[in-house]
Motif scaffolding. Structure first.
Motif, PDB file in Angstrom:
ATOM      1  N   GLU A   4      46.445  45.838  41.159  1.00 38.90           N
ATOM      2  CA  GLU A   4      45.437  45.305  42.095  1.00 38.90           C
ATOM      3  C   GLU A   4      44.675  46.307  42.792  1.00 38.90           C
ATOM      4  O   GLU A   4      45.216  47.526  42.750  1.00 38.90           O
ATOM      5  N   ALA A   5      43.706  46.060  43.633  1.00 39.58           N
ATOM      6  CA  ALA A   5      42.885  46.961  44.053  1.00 39.58           C
ATOM      7  C   ALA A   5      43.763  47.993  45.220  1.00 39.58           C
ATOM      8  O   ALA A   5      43.561  48.977  45.276  1.00 39.58           O
ATOM      9  N   SER A   6      44.690  47.234  45.661  1.00 41.61           N
ATOM     10  CA  SER A   6      45.570  47.882  46.698  1.00 41.61           C
ATOM     11  C   SER A   6      46.396  48.983  46.116  1.00 41.61           C
ATOM     12  O   SER A   6      47.024  49.958  46.544  1.00 41.61           O
ATOM     13  N   ASP A   7      46.761  48.651  44.716  1.00 43.49           N
ATOM     14  CA  ASP A   7      47.627  49.814  43.816  1.00 43.49           C
ATOM     15  C   ASP A   7      46.771  51.029  43.707  1.00 43.49           C
ATOM     16  O   ASP A   7      47.172  52.059  43.250  1.00 43.49           O
ATOM     17  N   LEU A   8      45.392  50.822  43.526  1.00 42.96           N
ATOM     18  CA  LEU A   8      44.584  51.854  43.550  1.00 42.96           C
ATOM     19  C   LEU A   8      44.076  52.551  44.650  1.00 42.96           C
ATOM     20  O   LEU A   8      42.925  53.644  44.360  1.00 42.96           O
ATOM     21  N   ALA A   9      44.445  52.305  45.514  1.00 45.28           N
ATOM     22  CA  ALA A   9      44.099  52.963  47.074  1.00 45.28           C
ATOM     23  C   ALA A   9      44.436  54.574  46.883  1.00 45.28           C
ATOM     24  O   ALA A   9      45.338  55.069  46.508  1.00 45.28           O
ATOM     25  N   GLY A  10      43.318  55.328  47.306  1.00 44.93           N
ATOM     26  CA  GLY A  10      43.301  56.566  47.216  1.00 44.93           C
ATOM     27  C   GLY A  10      43.132  57.337  45.963  1.00 44.93           C
ATOM     28  O   GLY A  10      43.099  58.505  46.085  1.00 44.93           O
ATOM     29  N   ALA A  11      42.724  56.523  44.970  1.00 47.75           N
ATOM     30  CA  ALA A  11      42.247  57.074  43.865  1.00 47.75           C
ATOM     31  C   ALA A  11      40.931  57.374  43.754  1.00 47.75           C
ATOM     32  O   ALA A  11      39.922  56.661  44.356  1.00 47.75           O
TER      33      ALA A  11
ATOM     34  N   HIS B  82      36.712  50.483  44.732  1.00 51.49           N
ATOM     35  CA  HIS B  82      35.563  51.382  44.822  1.00 51.49           C
ATOM     36  C   HIS B  82      35.935  52.657  43.972  1.00 51.49           C
ATOM     37  O   HIS B  82      35.616  53.930  44.369  1.00 51.49           O
ATOM     38  N   VAL B  83      36.581  52.634  42.710  1.00 55.00           N
ATOM     39  CA  VAL B  83      36.987  53.755  41.894  1.00 55.00           C
ATOM     40  C   VAL B  83      36.398  53.635  40.518  1.00 55.00           C
ATOM     41  O   VAL B  83      36.297  52.704  39.859  1.00 55.00           O
ATOM     42  N   PRO B  84      35.618  54.740  40.202  1.00 54.99           N
ATOM     43  CA  PRO B  84      35.198  55.047  38.664  1.00 54.99           C
ATOM     44  C   PRO B  84      36.267  54.762  37.904  1.00 54.99           C
ATOM     45  O   PRO B  84      37.447  54.977  38.016  1.00 54.99           O
ATOM     46  N   ALA B  85      35.867  54.155  36.571  1.00 57.87           N
ATOM     47  CA  ALA B  85      36.735  54.047  35.602  1.00 57.87           C
ATOM     48  C   ALA B  85      36.205  54.493  34.240  1.00 57.87           C
ATOM     49  O   ALA B  85      34.975  54.400  34.035  1.00 57.87           O
ATOM     50  N   LEU B  86      36.946  55.555  33.473  1.00 60.50           N
ATOM     51  CA  LEU B  86      36.505  55.779  32.368  1.00 60.50           C
ATOM     52  C   LEU B  86      37.531  55.696  31.319  1.00 60.50           C
ATOM     53  O   LEU B  86      38.524  56.192  31.253  1.00 60.50           O
ATOM     54  N   PHE B  87      37.278  54.758  30.586  1.00 62.55           N
ATOM     55  CA  PHE B  87      38.176  54.074  29.261  1.00 62.55           C
ATOM     56  C   PHE B  87      37.692  54.657  28.108  1.00 62.55           C
ATOM     57  O   PHE B  87      36.532  54.107  27.636  1.00 62.55           O
ATOM     58  N   THR B  88      38.572  55.418  27.403  1.00 62.19           N
ATOM     59  CA  THR B  88      38.112  55.759  26.050  1.00 62.19           C
ATOM     60  C   THR B  88      38.829  55.186  24.867  1.00 62.19           C
ATOM     61  O   THR B  88      39.890  54.533  25.049  1.00 62.19           O
ATOM     62  N   LEU B  89      37.988  55.286  23.889  1.00 62.36           N
ATOM     63  CA  LEU B  89      38.660  54.856  22.576  1.00 62.36           C
ATOM     64  C   LEU B  89      39.189  53.382  22.224  1.00 62.36           C
ATOM     65  O   LEU B  89      40.474  53.255  21.738  1.00 62.36           O
ATOM     66  N   SER B  90      38.481  52.614  22.924  1.00 62.48           N
ATOM     67  CA  SER B  90      38.771  51.067  22.734  1.00 62.48           C
ATOM     68  C   SER B  90      38.278  50.884  21.162  1.00 62.48           C
ATOM     69  O   SER B  90      37.297  51.114  20.801  1.00 62.48           O
ATOM     70  N   VAL B  91      39.175  50.267  20.360  1.00 64.81           N
ATOM     71  CA  VAL B  91      38.992  49.983  18.971  1.00 64.81           C
ATOM     72  C   VAL B  91      37.844  49.154  18.911  1.00 64.81           C
ATOM     73  O   VAL B  91      37.722  47.873  19.499  1.00 64.81           O
ATOM     74  N   ALA B  92      36.903  49.295  17.783  1.00 68.51           N
ATOM     75  CA  ALA B  92      35.508  48.417  17.733  1.00 68.51           C
ATOM     76  C   ALA B  92      35.558  47.408  16.635  1.00 68.51           C
ATOM     77  O   ALA B  92      34.941  46.644  16.468  1.00 68.51           O
ATOM     78  N   GLY B  93      37.140  47.453  15.745  1.00 73.87           N
ATOM     79  CA  GLY B  93      37.034  46.802  14.918  1.00 73.87           C
ATOM     80  C   GLY B  93      36.234  47.026  13.312  1.00 73.87           C
ATOM     81  O   GLY B  93      36.123  46.131  12.503  1.00 73.87           O
ATOM     82  N   ARG B  94      35.580  48.137  13.529  1.00 72.71           N
ATOM     83  CA  ARG B  94      34.869  48.426  12.055  1.00 72.71           C
ATOM     84  C   ARG B  94      35.311  49.755  11.690  1.00 72.71           C
ATOM     85  O   ARG B  94      35.350  50.960  12.291  1.00 72.71           O
ATOM     86  N   ILE B  95      35.461  49.609  10.530  1.00 76.56           N
ATOM     87  CA  ILE B  95      36.177  50.929   9.445  1.00 76.56           C
ATOM     88  C   ILE B  95      35.157  51.155   8.517  1.00 76.56           C
ATOM     89  O   ILE B  95      34.532  50.270   7.891  1.00 76.56           O
ATOM     90  N   GLU B  96      34.739  52.341   8.128  1.00 76.88           N
ATOM     91  CA  GLU B  96      33.941  52.796   7.008  1.00 76.88           C
ATOM     92  C   GLU B  96      34.792  53.647   5.901  1.00 76.88           C
ATOM     93  O   GLU B  96      35.225  54.783   6.716  1.00 76.88           O
ATOM     94  N   LEU B  97      34.903  53.129   5.025  1.00 76.33           N
ATOM     95  CA  LEU B  97      35.538  54.017   3.720  1.00 76.33           C
ATOM     96  C   LEU B  97      34.532  54.485   2.776  1.00 76.33           C
ATOM     97  O   LEU B  97      33.844  53.555   2.243  1.00 76.33           O
ATOM     98  N   ASP B  98      34.341  55.588   2.383  1.00 79.48           N
ATOM     99  CA  ASP B  98      33.506  56.220   1.335  1.00 79.48           C
ATOM    100  C   ASP B  98      34.283  56.902   0.171  1.00 79.48           C
ATOM    101  O   ASP B  98      34.941  57.571   0.628  1.00 79.48           O
ATOM    102  N   PRO B  99      34.071  56.025  -0.869  1.00 78.66           N
ATOM    103  CA  PRO B  99      33.379  55.287  -1.357  1.00 78.66           C
ATOM    104  C   PRO B  99      33.866  53.937  -1.046  1.00 78.66           C
ATOM    105  O   PRO B  99      35.136  53.591  -0.925  1.00 78.66           O
ATOM    106  N   ALA B 100      32.944  52.663  -0.624  1.00 79.63           N
ATOM    107  CA  ALA B 100      33.492  51.530  -0.359  1.00 79.63           C
ATOM    108  C   ALA B 100      33.854  50.647  -1.534  1.00 79.63           C
ATOM    109  O   ALA B 100      33.529  51.026  -2.681  1.00 79.63           O
ATOM    110  N   GLU B 101      34.693  49.723  -1.215  1.00 80.97           N
ATOM    111  CA  GLU B 101      34.879  48.741  -2.208  1.00 80.97           C
ATOM    112  C   GLU B 101      35.394  47.300  -1.693  1.00 80.97           C
ATOM    113  O   GLU B 101      35.192  47.165  -0.456  1.00 80.97           O
TER     114      GLU B 101
END
Length: 259
Positions: free
Chosen positions: A99-106, A134-153
């Protein structure tokens, strides 16, 4: 759900190459003159996010490392404590009801490869907590569900669809977001009133050790979800281990005010 230190170590360099430095540049501008910075790292694992981000933010920092696995917390604390001007504390426990109270001071909330393990409701609550605190959030590397393999099959799509369905499975009564996480996070923060920016952060692999380990897990999860693929899996795995691979992710920066 927990992850082995060996897997986290194997992926750390690829994670570091993939994350968006442009979003960090934008974030840094919003944190000017805040010292020390207090940063909460959710699902910190072995601390790879801190090792990547601390030097890019600079200045005096205090990191609060959250994880449910005490073994990983110990490794993260040891790794982060080596940084000059960085202090560390750890918090063991569940991350799905902050909750917001858990992020106090961050000054910043961050995470890496975590959001796919949340539910839609948990994602909404996390976004609201960040914005209300009122804390900024930087959330990285969330999977997008899209894979590209080369050569494709032709079988690539079947394994991808089965894996994505596996990521959206119900675990202990919770339906995971899986590859819906990037869109859900962007929507949740926007609805809470934050300004949101996103960036692509793909892994790029070329028949290396990370690809081999990732591919085994990817195919295994697909077969678990869709047992009809089991007969194809061994030969498919052999063929695809020599392909090049791009695994798409999304990074998100949410600022609790106008950019």
């Amino acid at each position: 759900m927990t992850f082995s230190p060996e897997w986290l170590a194997l992926r750390e360099n690829a994670d570091a190459r993939a994350r968006s430095t442009e979003l960090v540049d934008t974030l840094r501008e919003t944190l000017v003159n805040r010292t020390p910075l207090t940063i909460r790292d959710l699902g910190c694992g072995t601390g790879s996010m801190g090792r990547w981000l601390a030097g890019r933010l600079g200045g005096v920092q205090h990191w609060v490392l959250h994880d449910r696995d005490p073994r990983l917390l110990g490794l993260a604390e040891a790794g982060m404590s080596a940084f000059e001007n960085v202090t560390v504390e750890t918090r063991e426990g569940d991350l799905t009801s902050l909750e917001a109270s858990d992020l106090a001071g961050a000054d910043l909330v961050t995470c890496s490869a975590l959001l796919d393990l949340l539910t839609a409701e948990e994602m909404n609550e996390l976004a609201m907590a960040c914005v209300e605190a009122h804390v900024p959030a930087l959330f990285t590397l969330s999977v997008a569900g899209r894979i590209e393999l080369d050569p494709a099959e032709p079988l690539d799509a079947a394994f991808q669809d089965a894996f994505n369905a596996h990521q959206r499975r119900v675990v202990d009564g919770r339906r995971l977001l899986g590859p819906d996480a990037p869109a859900a996070a962007e929507e949740a923060f926007a609805a809470a009133g934050a300004s949101v920016r996103t960036a692509q952060s793909p892994w790029r692999m070329n028949a290396d050790a990370l690809q081999r380990e990732w591919l085994r897990g990817w195919v295994g999860a697909a077969v678990e979800q869709e047992p009809a693929l089991a007969a194809e899996a061994p030969e498919y795995l052999r063929r695809r281990s020599t392909a090049s691979a791009v695994v798409h992710h999304v990074d998100l920066l949410a600022l609790p005010g106008a950019v």
